[in-house]
Scaffold this active site. Structure first.
Site, PDB file in Angstrom:
ATOM      1  CG  ASN A 110      -1.743   1.255   1.350  1.00  0.00           C
ATOM      2  OD1 ASN A 110      -2.698   1.426   0.611  1.00  0.00           O
ATOM      3  ND2 ASN A 110      -1.378   2.151   2.275  1.00  0.00           N
ATOM      4  CD  GLU A 111      -1.793   5.553   0.231  1.00  0.00           C
ATOM      5  OE1 GLU A 111      -2.856   5.967  -0.252  1.00  0.00           O
ATOM      6  OE2 GLU A 111      -1.346   5.961   1.316  1.00  0.00           O
ATOM      7  N   PRO A 112       3.535   2.764  -1.500  1.00  0.00           N
ATOM      8  CG  PRO A 112       4.464   1.840  -3.419  1.00  0.00           C
ATOM      9  CD  PRO A 112       3.165   2.015  -2.713  1.00  0.00           C
ATOM     10  CB  ALA A 149      -1.358   0.431  -3.864  1.00  0.00           C
ATOM     11  CG  HIS A 186      -4.732   4.755  -3.451  1.00  0.00           C
ATOM     12  ND1 HIS A 186      -4.042   4.487  -2.287  1.00  0.00           N
ATOM     13  CD2 HIS A 186      -5.122   3.538  -3.946  1.00  0.00           C
ATOM     14  CE1 HIS A 186      -4.027   3.188  -2.067  1.00  0.00           C
ATOM     15  NE2 HIS A 186      -4.666   2.587  -3.070  1.00  0.00           N
TER      16      HIS A 186
END
Length: 755
Positions: free
Chosen positions: A214-216, A260, A317
């Site tokens: 998630n959101e690296p 993501a 996102h």
């Protein structure tokens, strides 16, 4: 919870009509509370045009924080993701909040000792609510929580005994009883455990998709205890390829989602803001437009080498920047995703127009670098705890359908936003839904009204059309032309969200359709789902919304200085079975002088189900910094927790107002800050059915024995488009022998005096 006997409450009781209970003004369908003006809008639905298949998974939700909302919104996909999943330890169910909450390692996601309990709960919830697609998150940042012992200090950053290392592949046999003492968690063992426990991705209980973390691009900020350095393009590529290969080896039919990315800047340059960086060199050498090109190109080349597709779905996102500005900007915010030349009121509109509209630009990258890759927006939110949220949400879903998005999952959500989803998935409360084939549709002016239309398969017998009215003051008179039709349409049912409520209401059934042109009047500041049929008998048993069905009683508390023995504010509930809504105002301050911040709170309740089972539950809300800020909690779907999803009633006659956690500018910078909430007013509203019909009959143009808003709506529709009047003899309020605009004005005045 113990009741504080010393708690002093001053209360005022008022009786409020159904039309003005929440807005403080008269809300009349089809008539603005501030203006009688209307505007005309032409809408064209081209049934002969090229159609697009709509993915059912664009009607999706994120699981985290929404367990109690499944019965409030009808969706087809659920994602298990977010910051909490980055350091989730599937072996023990421990997780870490990162910068969201004091880097706390705890049992926030689960307190079960059963491995992979989060995935099992996801499967159970999806099955219970008929959700077909489940997406969970695999850990890729490097470490996961080793315990549930609370805050992890900076000195305990990984590697330390507060963390277990993440390995993608285990050298020995995969076990269904993971070793809790080796200090390592294995991702292949996790996926294998899920398959053995729930079934593979082809089964109804299995997991259909796996997200590569998630959101690296934010790891160094949100999870600095395990990943203090900015993620590089090389690191993300290597980890993505290896972890995707693990998934495909164990479950070839499962879909892999990545990377993501948290938002626009990550699409552009991942986490690298340095214009002299390695990224700029890589970009220049390869002719990339932005980072998404690089990621797609890398995954395509790795897939070709592996002989298997390693990325099924490009995952981004999107949190609208202009929607943060205010209502009017929110009403236009979705246009950034689809409209050429539109510049929103934000830094994106000022500096990033080269990539607007955003979704077509992303699709260009896919088509160029990895054709056939699907596109998902697994976190998004356009904000709005009012009708602007419903309108933006409805337009966003139409936009997603048009852009052929594969999956979209709203993050969080409130009743107004859920109404925007339900308009597509359950507009009548009986499963009525938007079709699965999008039909080309246009309006004269998308700044005032947007529209998307559909049919089911190849059946033109029913057309569903979403139509917005973005004007805050003017009713919209829409003429909808159904071009290229192979049938003659007879009737239209109008389901709308408008006025003072997030409810979807059937406000009109029009039976005088001719020449395949539909004339509809929408209230100012509203959104509707129009169901257009070639068989008027489809609507024979429909019942129009009756604004006189309920009456409301309001109890207002203003002396709110004391707290109970638990340290929380508490107010009584005088009629637990009829509680409908709680409105709150407060002064919210920051002790450290933050420029922004919010207090995240909850109404805590002891309730009892209709089956007699007692349990504790809550309804969440939040306050931003400021004086006299407000929040609203609705109880129209009553109470629920993870296990009891049914009607229930407050069992101890009180509500406790708790403050759970805070966010602010200073807290994000690890500076001590106390967000203080001082309540100034709490209004508890009760809803009762009206048994006795109104005695007013003059002006009863619809013949239901009452004079109310529905009569005004019918007369206005008759004047605008020469529609029907059931009782025309009651329409001549002016007694001058004619029925015209003067009678309409007289009826409005008469209605206002009855309230």
């Amino acid at each position: 919870m113990k009741r504080s006997k010393a708690f002093s409450l001053k209360k005022t009781v008022t009786f409020i009509t159904a039309l003005s209970v929440f807005s403080g003004t008269t809300a009349i369908p089809g008539v603005s509370a501030e203006s009688d003006a209307s505007y005309n809008m032409n809408v064209t639905i081209n049934l002969a045009g090229e159609k697009k298949e709509i993915s059912p998974y664009i009607y999706g939700i994120n699981q985290y924080g929404n367990q109690g909302n499944y019965n409030n919104v009808t969706v087809n996909a659920v994602r298990q993701g977010g910051n909490r999943m980055v350091a989730y330890n599937w072996e023990t169910n421990a997780s870490n909040a990162g910068s969201d909450w004091k880097f706390s390692s705890d049992n926030n996601l689960s307190n079960s000792e059963d491995p992979a309990d989060c995935a099992q709960v996801l499967s159970k919830e999806a099955e219970q609510f008929g959700i077909g697609y489940k997406l969970t998150t695999l850990q890729m940042a490097g470490y996961v929580s080793a315990d549930m012992n609370g805050t992890v200090e900076e000195s305990e950053s990984a590697p330390s005994d507060r963390w277990n290392k993440v390995e993608f592949k285990k050298d020995s046999a995969l076990s269904e009883t993971p070793d809790l003492t080796d200090g390592v968690v294995y991702m292949d063992e996790y996926v294998n455990y899920i398959i053995n426990k729930l079934g593979d991705s082809t089964t109804s209980t299995g997991i259909q998709g796996y997200s590569l973390d998630n959101e690296p691009a934010l790891w160094h900020h949100t999870h600095s205890r395990i990943h203090p350095n900015i993620v590089t393009h090389e690191e993300l590529a290597e980890k993505s390829i290896e972890l995707a290969s693990v998934v495909k080896e164990l479950d070839p039919n499962a879909e892999v989602f990545g990377p993501a990315l948290f938002g626009y800047t990550a699409y552009d340059h991942l986490a690298d803001d340095d214009t002299t960086s390695e990224w700029e060199t890589l970009k220049s050498e390869n002719g990339y437009h932005w980072y998404l090109d690089c990621y797609l190109d890398t995954m395509k080349k790795a897939s070709d080498e592996a002989g298997v597709r390693l990325l099924d779905v490009l995952d981004i996102h999107y949190y609208s920047e202009s929607a943060r500005v205010g209502v009017e900007d929110r009403l236009q915010s979705v246009r950034t995703l689809y409209e050429e030349g539109f510049a929103e009121n934000s830094w994106i509109g000022q500096w990033c127009q080269e990539n607007v509209p955003i979704l077509p630009t992303v699709q260009e990258s896919i088509d160029k670098y990895y054709p056939g890759t699907k596109l998902a927006i697994t976190e998004y939110n356009f904000g709005g705890e009012d009708l602007s949220g419903t309108i933006a949400q409805a337009e966003a879903l139409g936009c997603y359908a048009d852009a052929e998005i594969y999956m979209a999952n709203i993050w969080g959500g409130n009743p107004y936003q859920f109404a925007g989803i339900n308009l597509y998935t359950n507009y009548d409360g009986n499963g009525g839904s938007f079709g699965n084939m999008l039909v080309p549709t246009e309006t004269d002016d998308v700044s005032l009204a947007s529209s998307y239309a559909s049919i089911e398969g190849t059946d033109n017998g029913t057309v569903t059309a979403m139509l917005t009215n973005k004007s805050l003051t003017d009713a919209e008179n829409a003429t909808i032309s159904l071009e290229g039709a192979t049938t003659d349409y007879e009737a239209v049912a109008v389901y709308a969200v408008y006025g003072d409520s997030s409810d979807i209401r059937l406000i009109d059934v029009i039976e005088n359709v001719s020449d395949n042109k539909v004339n509809v009047t929408l209230p100012a500041y509203s959104v509707a789902m129009l169901v257009i049929t070639d068989d008027a008998s489809d609507f024979e048993d429909l019942e129009l919304y009756n604004p006189d069905k309920y009456r409301y009683e309001s109890v207002v508390y203003t002396d709110l200085s004391e707290v109970n023995a638990n340290g929380y504010l508490e107010v009584p509930v005088t009629d637990p079975e009829h509680i409908f809504r709680v409105n709150m105002t407060a002064n919210v301050t920051s002790s450290a002088g933050s420029s922004w911040g919010s207090a995240n709170c909850a109404l805590s309740l002891n309730v009892e189900s209709v089956e007699g089972e007692g349990f504790w539950t809550y309804k969440s809300y939040s306050f931003n910094l400021g004086n006299q800020v407000s929040a609203t909690v609705d109880f129209d779907h009553m109470y629920s927790n993870d296990d009891v999803l049914t009607e229930a009633y407050i069992s101890d006659g009180k509500i406790e107002f708790q403050q759970w956690w805070d966010t602010s500018e200073k807290l994000e910078a690890d500076i001590a800050d106390v967000i203080g909430v001082e309540y100034t007013s709490i209004e508890v509203i009760y809803q009762y059915e009206n048994d006795a019909p109104s005695e007013k009959t003059e002006g009863d143009v619809n013949g239901d024995g009452k004079f109310n808003v529905a009569d005004v709506t019918m007369l206005q529709n008759w004047i605008v488009r020469n529609g029907k009047l059931t009782n025309p003899e009651e329409a001549d309020i002016c007694n001058d022998g004619t029925i015209d605009i003067f009678d309409l004005c007289a009826m409005k005045t008469k209605l206002a005096k009855t309230m």
